[in-house]
Every structure is written in C-alpha cells, then in structure tokens.
Write a protein that holds these residues in place. Structure first.
Motif, PDB file in Angstrom:
ATOM      1  N   ILE A  78       0.833  -1.206   0.000  1.00  0.00           N
ATOM      2  CA  ILE A  78       0.000   0.000   0.000  1.00  0.00           C
ATOM      3  C   ILE A  78       0.867   1.256   0.000  1.00  0.00           C
ATOM      4  N   GLN A  81       2.484   2.584  -3.266  1.00  0.00           N
ATOM      5  CA  GLN A  81       1.681   3.122  -4.362  1.00  0.00           C
ATOM      6  C   GLN A  81       1.982   4.600  -4.580  1.00  0.00           C
ATOM      7  N   ASP A  83       0.174   7.065  -5.403  1.00  0.00           N
ATOM      8  CA  ASP A  83      -0.811   8.036  -4.898  1.00  0.00           C
ATOM      9  C   ASP A  83      -1.116   7.842  -3.413  1.00  0.00           C
ATOM     10  N   TYR A  84      -0.307   7.030  -2.726  1.00  0.00           N
ATOM     11  CA  TYR A  84      -0.510   6.855  -1.287  1.00  0.00           C
ATOM     12  C   TYR A  84      -0.216   8.158  -0.551  1.00  0.00           C
ATOM     13  N   TYR A  96      -9.052   2.907   0.956  1.00  0.00           N
ATOM     14  CA  TYR A  96      -7.950   2.807  -0.002  1.00  0.00           C
ATOM     15  C   TYR A  96      -7.410   1.382  -0.033  1.00  0.00           C
ATOM     16  N   ARG A  97      -7.254   0.784   1.153  1.00  0.00           N
ATOM     17  CA  ARG A  97      -6.774  -0.594   1.236  1.00  0.00           C
ATOM     18  C   ARG A  97      -7.743  -1.552   0.565  1.00  0.00           C
ATOM     19  N   ALA A  99      -9.797  -0.955  -1.843  1.00  0.00           N
ATOM     20  CA  ALA A  99      -9.757  -0.784  -3.295  1.00  0.00           C
ATOM     21  C   ALA A  99      -8.530  -1.461  -3.912  1.00  0.00           C
ATOM     22  N   LEU A 100      -7.417  -1.449  -3.193  1.00  0.00           N
ATOM     23  CA  LEU A 100      -6.190  -2.042  -3.714  1.00  0.00           C
ATOM     24  C   LEU A 100      -6.175  -3.561  -3.632  1.00  0.00           C
ATOM     25  N   LEU A 101      -6.892  -4.116  -2.666  1.00  0.00           N
ATOM     26  CA  LEU A 101      -6.839  -5.562  -2.465  1.00  0.00           C
ATOM     27  C   LEU A 101      -7.799  -6.292  -3.397  1.00  0.00           C
ATOM     28  N   THR A 102      -7.519  -6.174  -4.697  1.00  0.00           N
ATOM     29  CA  THR A 102      -8.263  -6.923  -5.707  1.00  0.00           C
ATOM     30  C   THR A 102      -7.881  -8.392  -5.604  1.00  0.00           C
ATOM     31  N   ASN A 105      -4.298  -8.887  -6.788  1.00  0.00           N
ATOM     32  CA  ASN A 105      -3.315  -8.394  -5.823  1.00  0.00           C
ATOM     33  C   ASN A 105      -3.248  -9.278  -4.586  1.00  0.00           C
ATOM     34  N   ARG A 106      -4.405  -9.713  -4.115  1.00  0.00           N
ATOM     35  CA  ARG A 106      -4.424 -10.605  -2.952  1.00  0.00           C
ATOM     36  C   ARG A 106      -3.632 -11.883  -3.231  1.00  0.00           C
TER      37      ARG A 106
END
Length: 375
Positions: A78, A81, A83-84, A96-97, A99-102, A105-106
């Motif tokens: 995270i 990234q 844009d973090y 935000y987390r 959204a990132l944990l697709t 990605n997982r």
C-alpha cells in the motif's frame, strides 16, 4: 534481480509498520492515551492461537504468524503506491486498502507472504541457535508498544465501527490478529531482524565486489536525468523540437508549456530514468541508457525525437548520476545494500537446505484459506 525486490527482503523482516494514518505522530497528544502501563493492562487480551499449517524443522508455523507477515506485506504494498498519502484519515486508509486488495493483488501478496514468513522463521531459528534472541527488557518494550497501538486503534475505530468493542477487535480489524498474537510475532521478528543484521555485519565484501555488481545491473542503479516532452502527434512534436533547438535557454519552460503528459509537465519534463522508472516508455528508457557525460545537453545542445508505442517524445539528456566508491556516493550505498541483500537472500536459501530449517508437513491450502479471511 530487480533492486526493489532485493531490498524488500530486508524491509519485510524489519516491519509490521504502524498503519494508523493521521494518528501515529504523537499518541499522547493526538489521541490522549495515558502513559501509565496500568492503563494498557486494564484491558482483557485474548490468548494466542495455536493453529498451525506446517513446520520448519521442529518449529511449528502458526497461522497467526503468517497473518502478521501478510499484514506487513500488504502494508508495504500500500505504501509503495504512487498516490498513497500518509496524511489520509483512518477511514480513507481503510477504503484505499479495500480498493487495492483486488483478487489478483491478494493472490500475489499471499504468495509473497508465505515465502517471506519462511525467511523470517529461518532467521529466527538461526538467532535461537546462535543465542541472539532478544532479552526480556526488549520483549517487554515490544509488548507495551503494541498494547499502546492497540489502544490507539480501539479509540480511533470504536466510534466509526460500533462492533469494535475492544483493543483485540481493533487490532484484528487492522492486522488480522489479536493483540497478543501481534506482540508474539513482533518479538519473534525482532530476533530474526537482529540475526539478519548480524549476518549482514559479518558479511565480507570489497569495493570491487560492489562495483562488479553495479556493472552487472547498471541500468537498475545509474540515473539519467532526462527532460522529456510528450506528444500524441508527430507534427506537433517536430514543431516543438525545432522551437527548443532555437531557444535552448527556454527548454524548461517549453517542456512545461507543451507537454501533453501532466505528470511530466509538473517537473518541466524532468524525470530520472533507470529500470524502475515508470513515467516514460521503454523506447525512452533505452535511449537514456545509452547517454554519457559526452552527450549532455549542456555540452552538445543535442535534442532528439523518439517514437514510442503511445506517441512521440522530445528528449534531451540533462544529467547523469553514476557509481563511485567515494564516501557519501548515494548510488554506492544503494548498490552495497542490494549486493548484501542478494547475499542474505542466498544465505537464507542455503540455510533452508538443512534439517533444522527445512519446511515439512506443510498445508499450503490451509495457509491460503487462512489468508483469504484476512482484511
């Protein structure tokens, strides 16, 4: 091996970092948690789980330890990234987390965590063998630190999520584990980190070793500062190219004014290029790799037009930062760290060939299922 991947071994063994954005600057003044240890011990804490998914030598690999390592891997991902924002609120951070944990990605993060936890465990067992375990004072400091973090999480989350009614639930919400599980893992990790530092300190290497590694991976470390102006149309690019050649003293302003890439325009077109750079395409990076001190714009006035898969780039070489073993050279330091990390990664792989460090009776299916239920 990519520089970022190499350095991640040292980073991962040294963290589950604090992940409460906006509330970590000063616990006492921002949230108002009492300093007294009695306050931290006024809560009831759940026991550590004994659920395991395999062994390293004779040491059980506990599911909660893997979850803690996964939490660190996710946190590192995270914060890497572009844009973090470390000033985001806790609600913003959680969204935000999420959204990132697709799914993709997982999957990648789970695989990484499983590998990295085995590395952490190998260093822990090594520290045990070498009698490098942390002492009781350090253990107590870690316990108080993470009890305080848990109280901080609890106070920050309980009004947002009414179902969170204890520090354990708050810690589980943030990391996947209860307070005592995180404390236990962090104590184990501290011993592993100490052992890793000892291995690094005892490693023998020369400036020639480091320079040879640099030459083998030069485009990962050498930085070429390129001024780049992006265009979608060749004719426009050619016009600006001629304008820049006529007005070399104004290239910085022209690069800003005509740049069709807003990210490049922000820096007047300046970007440092190495293999990790993502702001320019491979065609521009390949051009940058071929630049030398002799081709600097200030010496030659050379400006070129490059066609890429997504458009056209007007480019010039603004500066080059290279390796030197002179004290204080930043690239030397980065190369040395990467060289040591490669050695340490190999060292861990070597250790895992011995009985005390080999994994056995592993249920990786169970490990994946456990991580599926986190965050």
């Amino acid at each position: 091996m990519n520089k970022k991947c190499v350095l991640s071994l040292m980073i991962l063994i040294c963290v589950i970092s604090a992940i409460l954005p906006g509330c970590r600057k000063n616990v006492n003044t921002v949230i108002g948690i009492p300093e007294e240890e009695s306050y931290l011990n006024s809560f009831t804490y759940e026991a550590v789980s004994e659920d395991i998914y395999g062994y390293m030598g004779t040491h059980p690999l506990y599911c909660y330890q893997l979850i803690c390592c996964y939490s660190a891997v996710v946190d590192e991902f995270i914060k890497a990234q572009p844009d973090y924002d470390d000033k985001m609120s806790i609600e913003e951070f959680i969204k935000y987390r999420e959204a990132l944990l697709t799914d993709a990605n997982r999957k990648a993060l789970k695989e990484k965590a499983i590998r990295k936890f085995e590395d952490v465990m190998a260093m822990y067992i090594r520290s045990e063998d070498k009698k490098k375990l942390i002492n009781d004072t350090r253990k107590k400091a870690i316990e108080n630190q993470w009890k305080r973090y848990a109280a901080e999480y609890y106070i920050a989350l309980k009004d947002i999520y009414p179902e969170i009614t204890s520090p354990d639930e708050a810690m589980r919400f943030m990391t996947g584990c209860n307070v005592m599980e995180v404390i236990s893992y962090m104590q184990l990790q501290a011993s592993a980190s100490n052992m890793l530092a000892t291995e690094s300190y005892e490693m023998k290497c020369t400036n020639n070793d480091i320079e040879n590694y640099y030459n083998q991976h030069i485009n990962e470390f050498r930085r070429v500062e390129v001024r780049t102006v992006y265009f979608t149309e060749k004719s426009v690019a050619e016009s600006v190219l001629q304008l820049m050649k006529k007005r070399p003293q104004d290239v910085d302003n022209l690069a800003k004014a005509y740049n069709e890439n807003p990210e490049l325009a922000k820096t007047n077109g300046l970007v440092e290029v190495n293999s990790d750079c993502t702001l320019v395409p491979e065609e521009v990076k390949k051009w940058a790799y071929g630049q030398t001190e002799a081709t600097l714009f200030e010496k030659t006035g050379n400006i070129e037009l490059i066609e890429s898969s997504n458009g056209w780039y007007v480019v010039l070489c603004n500066g080059i930062s290279e390796f030197s073993d002179v004290k204080g050279n930043e690239i030397y330091r980065e190369v040395a760290e990467a060289y040591k990390a490669v050695y340490l990664e190999g060292r861990i792989a070597w250790l895992k060939g011995f009985g005390a460090f080999t994994v056995n009776n592993m249920d990786y299916n169970k490990a994946n299922i456990v991580l599926d239920n986190v965050m």
